[in-house]
Motif scaffolding. Structure first.
Motif, short mmCIF file in Angstrom:
data_model
loop_
_atom_site.label_atom_id
_atom_site.label_comp_id
_atom_site.label_asym_id
_atom_site.label_seq_id
_atom_site.Cartn_x
_atom_site.Cartn_y
_atom_site.Cartn_z
N CYS A 3 31.59 -44.80 -17.07
CA CYS A 3 30.95 -43.57 -17.56
C CYS A 3 29.46 -43.76 -17.79
N GLN A 4 28.87 -44.79 -17.22
CA GLN A 4 27.48 -45.12 -17.45
C GLN A 4 26.60 -44.83 -16.24
N LEU A 5 25.43 -44.26 -16.50
CA LEU A 5 24.33 -44.21 -15.54
C LEU A 5 23.30 -45.18 -16.10
N LEU A 6 22.98 -46.21 -15.34
CA LEU A 6 22.00 -47.20 -15.77
C LEU A 6 20.77 -47.09 -14.90
N LEU A 7 19.61 -47.14 -15.52
CA LEU A 7 18.34 -47.07 -14.81
C LEU A 7 17.65 -48.42 -14.92
N TRP A 8 17.29 -48.97 -13.77
CA TRP A 8 16.70 -50.30 -13.67
C TRP A 8 15.27 -50.18 -13.16
N ASP A 9 14.32 -50.81 -13.84
CA ASP A 9 12.94 -50.88 -13.37
C ASP A 9 12.74 -52.29 -12.82
N LEU A 10 12.65 -52.40 -11.50
CA LEU A 10 12.54 -53.72 -10.87
C LEU A 10 11.10 -54.19 -10.72
N ALA A 11 10.13 -53.33 -11.05
CA ALA A 11 8.71 -53.69 -10.90
C ALA A 11 8.34 -54.97 -11.64
N ARG A 60 30.51 -52.26 -16.80
CA ARG A 60 31.76 -52.84 -17.27
C ARG A 60 32.96 -52.41 -16.43
N ALA A 61 32.71 -51.58 -15.43
CA ALA A 61 33.76 -51.13 -14.51
C ALA A 61 33.11 -50.94 -13.15
N GLN A 62 33.92 -50.61 -12.15
CA GLN A 62 33.39 -50.57 -10.78
C GLN A 62 32.24 -49.59 -10.62
N VAL A 63 31.29 -49.98 -9.78
CA VAL A 63 30.13 -49.15 -9.45
C VAL A 63 30.54 -48.16 -8.37
N ASN A 64 30.13 -46.90 -8.52
CA ASN A 64 30.46 -45.86 -7.56
C ASN A 64 29.27 -45.39 -6.73
N ALA A 65 28.07 -45.48 -7.29
CA ALA A 65 26.90 -44.93 -6.60
C ALA A 65 25.64 -45.62 -7.07
N LEU A 66 24.64 -45.60 -6.20
CA LEU A 66 23.31 -46.08 -6.57
C LEU A 66 22.29 -45.30 -5.77
N GLY A 67 21.07 -45.26 -6.26
CA GLY A 67 20.02 -44.55 -5.56
C GLY A 67 18.66 -44.95 -6.06
N TRP A 68 17.72 -45.09 -5.13
CA TRP A 68 16.34 -45.43 -5.45
C TRP A 68 15.58 -44.16 -5.81
N SER A 69 14.62 -44.28 -6.71
CA SER A 69 13.76 -43.18 -7.10
C SER A 69 13.07 -42.58 -5.88
N THR A 124 31.41 -54.74 -9.98
CA THR A 124 30.62 -54.26 -11.12
C THR A 124 29.15 -54.66 -11.01
N ASP A 125 28.78 -55.44 -10.02
CA ASP A 125 27.42 -55.94 -9.88
C ASP A 125 26.73 -55.29 -8.68
#
Length: 142
Positions: free
Chosen positions: A53-61, A30-39, A9-10
């Motif tokens: 069922c979540q798409l989370l957007l992270w700003d790491l700047a 809260r459940a397994q991650v299936n995909a990730l992608g950089w802008s 999940t991390d």
């Protein structure tokens, strides 16, 4: 570089100068991650999707700019991990979308100029993320 473990999940962010330990860890699914992608732009946006069922957007700047203030990390904004330095744990994404089913994949679009919709509305320029869930694909404007 970003990665995740099967059934995990991390999300871990690695500094390739010293990839043995993550420099950041993203924790909100809260459940397994299936995909990730950089802008697709120069921004430090990372999208993650999972079985919650979540798409989370992270700003790491903001997290890398603090590290960039240090002279030893000015080149990338990340610090090479040392055994005595703890990784940064980030738990608050900047945006979240909840889908109708588990999100199995995602893809960023290139920067798109404004578009006229058949409803008479016009969208502002920006980036879009396509997400695959169930038997559908949704396009989400960032």
């Amino acid at each position: 570089m970003s990665t995740f473990h099967m059934d995990g999940t991390d999300i871990q962010i690695l500094d390739m100068r010293s990839p043995g330990q993550p420099v950041m860890e993203l924790k909100a699914h809260r459940a397994q991650v299936n995909a990730l992608g950089w802008s697709s732009t120069d921004s430090q946006l990372l999208a993650t999707a999972g079985d919650d069922c979540q798409l989370l957007l992270w700003d790491l700047a903001p997290h890398t700019q603090a590290a960039a203030a240090s002279p030893r990390t000015a080149s990338t904004g990340l610090s090479s991990p040392r055994p005595d330095v703890k990784k940064r744990v980030i738990t608050d994404p900047v945006m979240a979308y909840t889908g109708a089913a588990e999100i199995t994949n995602l893809a960023w679009s290139p920067q798109i100029a404004s578009m006229a919709m058949n409803t008479g509305h016009t969208t502002a320029p920006g980036e879009w993320i396509a997400v695959a869930m169930g038997k559908s694909i949704k396009a989400l404007k960032v």
